[in-house]
Design a protein around this motif. Structure first.
Motif, short mmCIF file in Angstrom:
data_model
loop_
_atom_site.label_atom_id
_atom_site.label_comp_id
_atom_site.label_asym_id
_atom_site.label_seq_id
_atom_site.Cartn_x
_atom_site.Cartn_y
_atom_site.Cartn_z
N THR A 500 37.64 42.83 46.90
CA THR A 500 37.77 41.41 46.44
C THR A 500 36.92 40.67 47.35
O THR A 500 36.01 39.63 46.79
CB THR A 500 39.40 40.79 46.83
OG1 THR A 500 40.15 41.17 45.77
CG2 THR A 500 39.20 39.47 47.12
N MET A 503 33.12 41.18 46.21
CA MET A 503 32.98 40.47 45.00
C MET A 503 32.32 39.07 45.37
O MET A 503 31.70 38.58 44.74
CB MET A 503 34.34 40.51 44.11
CG MET A 503 34.47 41.53 43.21
SD MET A 503 35.46 41.28 41.98
CE MET A 503 37.26 42.08 42.83
N MET A 504 33.04 38.56 46.42
CA MET A 504 32.73 37.13 46.77
C MET A 504 31.56 37.00 47.55
O MET A 504 30.83 35.92 47.41
CB MET A 504 34.11 36.62 47.63
CG MET A 504 35.20 36.30 46.90
SD MET A 504 36.43 35.09 47.70
CE MET A 504 37.71 36.40 48.35
N THR A 510 30.28 37.69 41.55
CA THR A 510 31.08 36.64 41.46
C THR A 510 30.91 35.93 40.08
O THR A 510 31.92 35.56 39.36
CB THR A 510 30.90 35.68 42.59
OG1 THR A 510 31.14 36.17 43.95
CG2 THR A 510 31.78 34.24 42.70
N VAL A 513 32.13 37.99 37.27
CA VAL A 513 33.65 37.98 36.95
C VAL A 513 34.21 36.75 36.67
O VAL A 513 35.13 36.54 35.79
CB VAL A 513 34.03 38.53 38.35
CG1 VAL A 513 35.63 38.49 38.56
CG2 VAL A 513 33.73 39.92 38.73
N VAL A 710 39.15 36.85 41.11
CA VAL A 710 38.57 38.05 42.13
C VAL A 710 39.84 38.69 42.98
O VAL A 710 39.66 39.22 43.55
CB VAL A 710 37.35 37.48 43.08
CG1 VAL A 710 36.25 37.23 42.24
CG2 VAL A 710 37.87 36.48 43.69
N TYR B 486 37.11 47.22 40.85
CA TYR B 486 35.92 46.84 41.29
C TYR B 486 35.56 47.65 42.44
O TYR B 486 36.15 47.82 43.76
CB TYR B 486 35.79 45.33 41.64
CG TYR B 486 35.85 44.40 40.68
CD1 TYR B 486 34.93 44.12 39.77
CD2 TYR B 486 37.20 44.03 40.21
CE1 TYR B 486 35.11 43.33 38.67
CE2 TYR B 486 37.41 43.05 39.10
CZ TYR B 486 36.16 42.89 38.46
OH TYR B 486 36.50 41.96 37.11
#
Lengths: 768, 768
Positions: A500, A503-504, A510, A513, A710, B486
């Motif tokens: 998570t 992803m950010m 980001t 997604v 996310v 992910y």
């Protein structure tokens, strides 16, 4: 012994230790009358909050620091506890005196309620027994307890030099027992120096009251008195008890004997001036025998009402010096040393301000002469061990020489002038103000991030144990019962998975997604080389775009063209962005206002907009003066120690103003807002404005959906909204942040202060 | 139309698209006899593996690439699928020919079993019906299917220029229908160019066999033949079917009509040379009407046995050029164009190597003349649109002019020389070797980390959909059914919480937490300033220590003194460490050998020791020659593209050897190990040695306990063990790594190759 210390230890080793402070304080209303309200429930369960609980009375808050390595840390922590409690008791105050405030008759004193659990019931019942035995008023007397031990390696080194033929436990027991005995011998000096209870309120009706003279309309004192609390009128056992201190075993035997005879109910009821403490203090007797003495608790200290936390750092430093002295000072074999110690205590307590004689090994000696002798020995230790306390010893010497410098005298004088209640309440009110102004920070921990300070304070408030694992990194653990959580920078927790966060951290991912989840993100392209970027430039001429490095943060390397621009500007912007990253994004520019939505769990905990540094005119002051005025707020500081930063009038401001035909001497009209910079960063004096309550639900839902996309539990969602008052307005997600600051929402420039830390603790499962 | 293309599009826009390849291949034993083994279960459920499944026969593997933007990617992906399958079928091979290998009688051909689910039962039953209708042998014919569409923005731009008065869907349908019609007109040219089935094995007994001549002891051909597969002897419907291609609606109507008449069972059974495809191809008819044509599937292509993946990149590029030509080429209104297309197809298939005449709009035309005309039009398009395919067109032209250059002719010649089975098996064996040598990497993705390539391959193998979110960052998603994960760098997943990662990232926190859990870590201290560090130096003189920066990795700034050293060396080491971080640790040095334990979930998935670059003597070669020999291994490469790096003989090696009185001309004795460097990094040619099976359980337990202490699910535990053969040996944890490489365990220099990726997928819940 002094020579051994000198050979083995340096200054730091001797001055560090394990120091824990406890302080009681009565909650009172604005008239100095004891509170009948319950202990605030936000402070958690009294039974298991290790920091804040109640003592005898429901209105008698007890604040307990953990064991800390330095006295400064311990005292700061005590101030933190003060600040926390003060800010949670609404319109009440903390009584700054050891002797009680205005109190009712015994029967109406609110005894602490520890709830319906077995442990709680026992605690309540014990207090009922004390009430019957000693009367409620005496139980309301408050004090400071000073817990200390040396660092273990000190004892270990002494043991390897002096411990031959003894077990380590035995050696350590003897070491602390010697200090305890010497403390009992020389405690009168501390009582003289720290005594601060020369006055009683009239509501404290007692046989003692009769022998005192009235010094204001509602209070009484007695000539020469230093500490009523340490006198026979104070908190004592029914009869004088002299337990053995020759060994841990004999000491334990004495206590059991007292209990057997029914003099006391348990070891806690032995109100000695110094206590031997061990590992498991709930089962003290067993633990003393098994684990030996782990530390000592000094219990003679009156609260110093001139100090917010109840004791000054200089006095604490002197106490430690005094303890070192006690550990070195050779003992003689005078038999009645305990009785003499008690005699001297009572003499000092009742007549300490006067020129009196004390007893030394059965002989009378002038108090000052005795004191100065001790001080000169302490001075020698200070010098030989290079402890650096010369000035402090000089201060103490002056206090010995002139009793007008004692806290007791100062309190008496202040009471004469203002009356007992008023004198104490004016101090209490000043301390409450100070606590309020400290609400955004944790005293003594200002080097840590504000967000972490806020979370730590909130945890301490609720009795969640805080451990700092890496201070510079703002890495802490929180624990309660079997639950333990590791947290960095307040919002980096186990609630979010690593993927998570990754992803950010990655703007491209980001966006992909979010788009997959039907959430609007600015359209854009990604370039890995300046050449590729430049060859694409013609497609973006005159269209609103943002050019930014892929991974950097804090706005570095970002260029914004809200109305589009020509090719050469775009190329320049690409060049700047490529200086900051190997990959650069060009994105459509989204019009509107940018809001930070702080998502915690399934809800938006705060919505914030940041505006550039600005002043609002009043028609008389110029910009320079208005800035000076605005900068006076205690919420504004320098270097991120406060929720807002002071506005700096620098060349950027000059340039910005001159482009608008202004300078800092311009006098803005009434209510005219003059912005001073382009960027809205808090770090350059910008203002944070809370919009949590006015933001339409739709945008909050979008923020929560973005975080969910996310799988983020804590997420700063930056939303650009064209017109936030219109719930159907176009919007786009600008960024997701995995480590959002919480202090900006907790203490905005304008709007409601949001209880973010509480929400983080709830998410972590510490708060229901 | 060509001018419109020229004005609207650049080369890249036209050459990119969505390209998907499908290839069937029979599994055979080493004698080229069809396999009777089941489809390998590791390849997952045939029903839902989107990449690898079976076609008609259980032994007929079907490999399907996803839609990719370039032909090169599609072809590479096909090779990846080949590699995966080849490495999972043990001692079997993939038959490199479209026409079958040595096969049994119809009744013994293993029809694919799709399991007991409803969908599976239907799939199996459908195949049984085909077996009865067409015979099993025909169903074993394999081919390449070429799926393509243009990028949507191409169609959109064409629509905005040419689409007036039409809906977008209608316009797009018409665009692809035109290509389909022209494909049917001109397909004969592709069949000529790509035809590769001039030979039949004798086991393929059929009416066709009778008209052919024997060319080796077990195979038959016919003069001039190009593609038996595309002839009447190939895979055709029972009767010639000419569905309408004038509109999607009329096309659908034709298909329904065929089904109504019982000619075919469903749309899949219409064996046309080009198929209209839509979004939902399981419900093709509905989807075509609702969603329109989404892409086309070209089905005429024979497998090229001279290519491992079955088709060359040049041929793929020509097909795309051909498709662009088809989209531009104006159509005339000749009525019997479909019949003529089929006539030409069959003529080319059967006699294409000869000088023959084809039909054009009812008139006969020399095959070569016709072909060269088409090529010259294609050449013009290539030139006008700057597509850069001149050489490729020249190659094709030569093939038209000389039929000896056709694949058909080459295969015939090879078969004559070696025999059918042997010729094909020698190719199959070479491809299997290549696949084995590729086992550590994913062809076409060599720019990504090896660990990620390995994980992606393992996922594809099992039918888990892989999406690359950020290629440079090795950031992918894996999905199957409703599950989506992910993953960055193969081991950064949602299984580990962010706080777990932060704990591992911080050496001080790691040590504190491990110590709390009773796990042995090197004792140590932390310094924030060089001055503090230097003032502590005397305590560490002559004790074994390591001095290292707090947060950096890869061994930078670390100094090790295994036997202790003097003050000046320690100070120097502190200076070096402080150049790399603001905080520096000094730790006790732990003796022994360092092992990497890779913990995944609750188990140790691999144990590895790294040794410095070295050679082992054979008594004849010198160091230089031994290095050259060792570097020949395909597992050694440059720049982390292989599991091991080539040993470089640089000045560090010279210095290291000279300190030992050696140089690179030295000839080591038989079995003499000569180390070439101090450090054991794989990046400088070090060897990785697997110890998973010999490591005592106790140390594995310690590694798992260490990972659990920080709640890590994937963790590289670096353990220093004094004597690993003694399970009671002293040890200490050196470091925990949150992003451990997996390729070092998957492909060690010595020892068992561990199936780490499978364990990661199991942890993620993709594998049971």
């Amino acid at each position: 012994m002094l020579n051994i210390y000198k050979n083995l230890f340096n200054k730091n080793e001797l001055l560090n230790g394990n120091f824990g402070l406890e302080r009681e304080a009565l909650r009172v209303d604005s008239n100095g009358y004891i509170s009948f309200k319950e202990h605030p429930s936000v402070l958690g369960d009294k039974i298991d909050n290790p920091y804040i609980t109640t003592d005898f009375s429901e209105s008698q808050v007890e604040m307990i620091t953990p064991a800390l390595s330095t006295l400064a840390e311990a005292r700061d922590f005590l101030e933190v506890l003060y600040d926390i409690v003060s800010n949670e008791i609404e319109d009440e105050y903390l009584w700054p005196q050891s002797m009680p405030c205005d109190i009712p008759l015994d029967g109406n004193i609110p005894v602490a309620n520890f709830g319906d659990g077995e442990e709680g019931k026992n605690a309540t019942e014990y207090r009922q027994n004390l009430l019957e035995k000693y009367g409620g008023k005496k139980q309301l007397i408050s004090g400071i307890h000073y817990n200390f031990s040396f660092k273990e390696n000190i004892i270990e080194k002494l043991y390897s030099n002096l411990g031959e033929g003894k077990s380590y436990k035995q050696f350590k027991n003897e070491f602390y027992l010697k200090i305890a005995r010497n403390y009992l011998r020389y405690r009168w000096l501390l009582i003289y120096l720290l005594g601060g209870t020369p006055v009683l309120h009239e509501s404290y009706s007692d046989k003692c009251l009769k022998i005192l003279q009235r010094i204001s309309h509602e209070s009484y004192t007695s000539k020469g008195v230093i500490s009523i609390r340490n006198s026979e009128c104070g908190y004592e056992n029914k009869i004088d008890l002299f337990p053995s201190y020759s060994s841990v075993e004999s000491h334990v035997k004495s206590i059991i004997n007292f209990i057997d005879k029914g003099v006391i109910e348990n070891s806690k009821e032995l109100y000695s001036q110094v206590r031997l403490k061990s590992k498991d203090n709930k089962n003290l007797i067993e633990s003393l025998l098994r684990d030996g003495v782990q530390y000592l608790e000094i219990r003679s200290i009156d609260i110093n009402p001139f100090e917010k936390s109840g004791i000054s750092i200089e006095d604490l430093r002197f106490i430690h010096l005094f303890v070192i002295y006690l550990s070195i000072k050779e003992e003689n074999n005078y038999d009645l040393w305990q009785e003499e110690g008690l005699f001297n205590q009572r003499a000092i307590a009742k007549y300490g301000q006067d020129k009196i004689e004390l007893k030394r090994d059965g002989n009378l000696v002038d108090k000052n002469e005795y004191a100065l002798e001790i001080l000169s020995e302490i001075e020698r230790i200070n010098k030989e061990l290079s402890l650096g306390e010369n000035d402090n010893i000089e201060r103490i010497r002056n206090k010995v020489l002139s009793s007008s410098l004692t806290y007791a005298n100062k309190i008496t004088e202040k009471t004469k002038e203002e009356g007992y209640i008023k004198a104490n309440m004016s101090l209490a009110k000043a301390y409450k103000d100070s606590a309020y102004q400290n609400r955004f920070k944790m005293v003594g921990f200002e080097d840590m991030e504000l967000s972490t300070q806020i979370l730590m304070k909130e945890s301490i408030k609720r009795g969640i144990t805080v451990d700092i694992l890496d201070r510079k990194e703002n890495f802490i653990s929180l624990s309660k019962g079997n639950k333990k959580e590791y947290i960095k920078q307040a919002t980096e927790t186990s609630m979010d998975s690593y993927s998570t966060v990754l992803m950010m951290e990655n703007k491209v991912v980001t966006k992909k997604v979010l788009k997959e989840h039907g959430i609007r993100v600015p359209l854009g392209e990604e370039f890995d080389s300046l050449d590729d970027a430049i060859s694409s430039v013609k497609r973006f001429i005159n269209t609103p775009v943002v050019i930014k490095p892929k991974s950097t943060n804090f706005g570095i390397g970002i260029s914004i063209f809200p109305d589009g621009t020509r090719a050469s500007d775009l190329i320049k912007a690409f060049e700047i962005a490529f200086e900051n990253d190997v990959t650069v994004l060009i994105e459509e520019f989204i019009k509107g206002k940018e809001f930070r939505f702080l998502v915690i769990g399934d809800e938006v905990a705060g919505v914030l907009n940041r505006v550039p540094a600005n002043v609002i005119g009043n028609g008389t002051m110029n910009i320079e003066e208005l800035v000076e005025e605005k900068n006076k707020s205690y919420l504004r500081g320098k270097g991120y120690k406060t929720p807002l930063e002071k506005i700096k009038l620098d060349k950027h401001v000059d340039l910005f103003l001159s482009q608008r035909g202004l300078d800092t001497k311009y006098i803005p009209k009434v209510d005219e807002i003059v912005y001073l910079r382009e960027n809205s960063n808090i770090s350059t004096g910008g203002d944070s404005i809370d919009y949590t309550d006015t933001m339409p639900q739709r945008f909050k839902d979008i923020a929560v959906a973005s975080a969910r996309a996310v799988d983020a539990k804590i997420c700063g969602v930056d939303l650009m909204i064209e017109d936030y008052t219109d719930k159907n307005s176009p919007y786009a997600i600008i960024e997701l942040n995995f480590n959002p600051a919480i202090h900006i929402h907790s203490f905005p420039y304008k709007g409601v202060e949001r209880k973010i830390a509480e929400k983080v603790l709830r998410l972590l499962g510490f708060v229901k």
